[in-house]
Design a protein around this motif. Structure first.
Motif, PDB file in Angstrom:
ATOM      1  N   ARG A  27       0.818  -1.211   0.000  1.00 19.15           N
ATOM      2  CA  ARG A  27       0.000   0.000   0.000  1.00 19.15           C
ATOM      3  C   ARG A  27       0.856   1.268   0.000  1.00 19.15           C
ATOM      4  O   ARG A  27       0.460   2.296  -0.549  1.00 19.15           O
ATOM      5  N   ALA A  28       2.046   1.179   0.623  1.00 22.17           N
ATOM      6  CA  ALA A  28       2.906   2.372   0.728  1.00 22.17           C
ATOM      7  C   ALA A  28       3.809   2.551  -0.485  1.00 22.17           C
ATOM      8  O   ALA A  28       4.504   3.569  -0.589  1.00 22.17           O
ATOM      9  N   LEU A  29       3.797   1.588  -1.408  1.00 18.21           N
ATOM     10  CA  LEU A  29       4.728   1.632  -2.543  1.00 18.21           C
ATOM     11  C   LEU A  29       4.617   2.924  -3.342  1.00 18.21           C
ATOM     12  O   LEU A  29       5.630   3.551  -3.676  1.00 18.21           O
ATOM     13  N   THR A  30       3.406   3.346  -3.657  1.00 18.46           N
ATOM     14  CA  THR A  30       3.245   4.563  -4.471  1.00 18.46           C
ATOM     15  C   THR A  30       3.751   5.793  -3.723  1.00 18.46           C
ATOM     16  O   THR A  30       4.316   6.712  -4.334  1.00 18.46           O
ATOM     17  N   ASN A  31       3.556   5.819  -2.393  1.00 21.57           N
ATOM     18  CA  ASN A  31       4.063   6.949  -1.601  1.00 21.57           C
ATOM     19  C   ASN A  31       5.585   6.987  -1.635  1.00 21.57           C
ATOM     20  O   ASN A  31       6.192   8.045  -1.837  1.00 21.57           O
ATOM     21  N   PHE A  32       6.186   5.828  -1.403  1.00 22.84           N
ATOM     22  CA  PHE A  32       7.654   5.766  -1.435  1.00 22.84           C
ATOM     23  C   PHE A  32       8.191   6.159  -2.810  1.00 22.84           C
ATOM     24  O   PHE A  32       9.199   6.866  -2.912  1.00 22.84           O
ATOM     25  N   ARG A  33       7.521   5.705  -3.857  1.00 24.75           N
ATOM     26  CA  ARG A  33       7.970   6.039  -5.215  1.00 24.75           C
ATOM     27  C   ARG A  33       7.936   7.545  -5.461  1.00 24.75           C
ATOM     28  O   ARG A  33       8.862   8.117  -6.050  1.00 24.75           O
ATOM     29  N   SER A  34       6.877   8.191  -5.007  1.00 27.06           N
ATOM     30  CA  SER A  34       6.777   9.637  -5.228  1.00 27.06           C
ATOM     31  C   SER A  34       7.897  10.383  -4.510  1.00 27.06           C
ATOM     32  O   SER A  34       8.447  11.365  -5.035  1.00 27.06           O
TER      33      SER A  34
END
Length: 567
Positions: free
Chosen positions: A245-252
């Protein structure tokens, strides 16, 4: 007459004794042009330098680094697997790239998987992502003047600092790292609860959008975790689900950091230390995390102990040739001359710091034996160079010609001392097949002892045995010399020519009269009596008995014992 004869004989014996003592004295004192090369202060310093040169560290500097052939490919902005045996220079190449990237003010993040090898999944992945996020923040802050870093004004002047353009990004990275640290130390059987909040309407700039914050790690997992998708409710799940779930946040966060740092490299060293079933899971997540962000993965591992991809629905990992390219560092002995030149370039660079001439220190035969004993592996080569100098010092100088330098006998003894560590590595890297592989090593050793030949042949159509021998090569027990050789009267059958590890031969006291180098002439290696087949490997139908000599093939001349091959 008897008295006179005894007197003459006594004088002769005393004369011979005095002569031998004089030779030894001249060698020690440096007269007659035979000074003791291995007993100088400079060589003592070399021994210290060799200890430091055998391990790549971020503080080691480039003084002993020699670029491997083909290693420059890893400098490209692309994902790479750097494959090589233990000690082949994987970490040295990665450290060299780290220094290059740092010099150009780009992000350089180091993840040492050996540190996390004992962790279970997904904690090993949480730890890797934690290191990446922390490293990204450090790279970001290196771009900010000291007076504008977060906390500077409050720390120095007790006042609130003026907002820096990337202060919000640094704060978001710190918050993400803190969340990962909490997750990292939570027990595996705990359920994770986190809140999801949408700040897009109230926050402008970096860090705007969905944010995830862990609120509880106390509840134990019970059955299937429930998952809410609401942006205003508490979400429950596992550690792995939190990471997804946190992958997109980390990517940004990584995308925005890369814009400031000009991209960079993430170095994942010693991937083979992780369990093989876990490797593609870690690789797959890291690849998705940095994909199209301007950040590139540089992964160091042992090819035979690495699983890069696991097919399935969905597939996990990274596919070589599609997601990443391969940079092979194993030089081996197939191109003996170029391998010797490369290794001696490394040793000469280390020795130059102490002013030692390696060609004066080692005899020509000893230098060749060093390459053979190391199997072309750089770290083993440096360890053996150090060990053989120590062996030479222990034995001292005798009346034998050349004994004031490091000789083959010294290299053989030093090689025998590192044999136990190779077996330790075998048991660690191949625990399921350790007993079988150790038995095969002993069988090959006895075969080579009987034939008085350190090299042997294996038919390429014996697939199972060839696979086992290839495993031993990756474990540094065998070294490929020649591929697809033929033998008279064997039709179209092909053979690979292998060298048994010198360390194993020396440990088993089997180097006396052993032929190590005659394989270089084709007529010497094309001998049916050198064909090895094992009775314990299914499908080989072989035995350790001596193969019948082929009258049409070249015979192996008996090796005469010399100073360099004596025990």
């Amino acid at each position: 007459m008897l008295l006179s004869a005894s007197f003459v004989f006594g004088r002769k014996m005393r004369h011979e004794l005095t002569k031998r003592q004089e030779v030894a004295r001249e060698a020690l004192m440096g007269t007659g042009g035979n000074s003791v090369q291995f007993a100088t202060v400079e060589v003592t310093q070399l021994l210290k330098d060799l200890q430091e040169a055998t391990r790549a560290t971020p503080f080691g500097g480039p003084q002993s680094y020699v670029p491997p052939k083909g290693g420059e490919i890893a400098e490209a902005n692309y994902h790479h697997f750097v494959f090589g045996q233990r000690g082949s220079g994987k970490s040295s190449l990665l450290r060299h790239l780290q220094e290059q990237v740092t010099t150009h003010d780009r992000a350089a993040v180091w993840i040492d998987q050996e540190i996390f090898a004992n962790l279970s999944y997904p904690d090993v992945l949480v730890s890797a992502v934690h290191e990446l996020i922390k490293g990204a923040r450090e790279a970001l802050l290196s771009k900010v003047p000291e007076t504008q870093k977060p906390g500077f004004f409050k720390r120095v002047f007790g006042a609130k600092e003026p907002a820096h353009p990337i202060a919000a990004l640094a704060t978001s990275l710190a918050e993400a790292a803190n969340q990962l640290e909490r997750l990292k130390f939570a027990p595996l059987d705990r359920k994770v609860q986190w809140t999801v909040s949408d700040e897009a309407g109230s926050t402008v700039g970096v860090g705007a959008g969905v944010k995830m914050k862990i609120v509880s790690l106390d509840a134990k997992t019970e059955g299937t975790a429930k998952l809410s998708v609401s942006s205003s409710e508490v979400v429950e799940g596992s550690k792995e689900q939190y990471l997804e779930r946190a992958l997109t946040n980390f990517r940004s966060l990584i995308v925005e950091t890369a814009k400031v740092t000009g991209g960079g490299f993430v170095f994942v060293d010693d991937l083979y230390q992780l369990r093989r079933d876990v490797q593609p899971l870690v690789l797959g997540y890291l690849h998705r995390l940095v994909k199209d962000t301007g950040v590139w993965l540089k992964i160091g591992s042992i090819r035979y102990s690495t699983v890069t991809f696991k097919p399935g629905d969905p597939p996990r990992g990274m596919q070589i040739g599609h997601d990443a390219h391969e940079v092979p560092l194993d030089r081996g002995l197939r191109h003996f001359k170029s391998t010797q030149e490369f290794l001696e370039q490394i040793l000469s660079k280390v020795a130059s710091e102490s002013g030692v001439d390696i060609k004066a220190l080692f005899t020509d035969d000893a230098r060749k034996r060093l390459v053979l004993a190391a199997g072309g592996v750089a770290r083993d080569y440096l360890r053996l160079a150090s060990g053989s100098i120590t062996e030479a010092r222990n034995r001292g100088v005798s009346e034998k010609t050349g004994s004031h330098r490091v000789i083959v006998e010294d290299v053989n003894k030093a090689a025998g001392l590192i044999s136990p560590t190779k077996f330790d590595d075998l048991r660690k890297d191949e625990p399921d097949e350790a007993l079988e592989l150790e038995k095969l090593v002993r069988q090959i050793t006895e075969f080579c002892r009987e034939k008085k030949s350190a090299y042997f042949l294996v038919a390429t159509d014996e697939a199972v045995l060839s696979e086992q021998i290839n495993k031993l090569q990756h474990l540094r027990f065998t070294h490929l010399l020649v591929e697809s050789e033929t033998i008279p009267d064997k039709g179209s059958q092909r053979f690979n020519v292998w060298l048994l590890d010198v360390a194993e031969l020396s440990a088993q006291r089997a180097t006396t009269g052993m032929d190590f180098l005659k394989w270089e002439k084709r007529e010497n290696r094309r001998n049916r009596r050198l064909i090895f087949s094992s009775p314990d490997v299914p499908g080989t139908g072989g035995s350790l008995a001596t193969q019948p000599d082929d009258p049409g093939s070249a015979s192996v001349l008996p090796e005469q014992p010399t100073l360099d091959d004596s025990e």
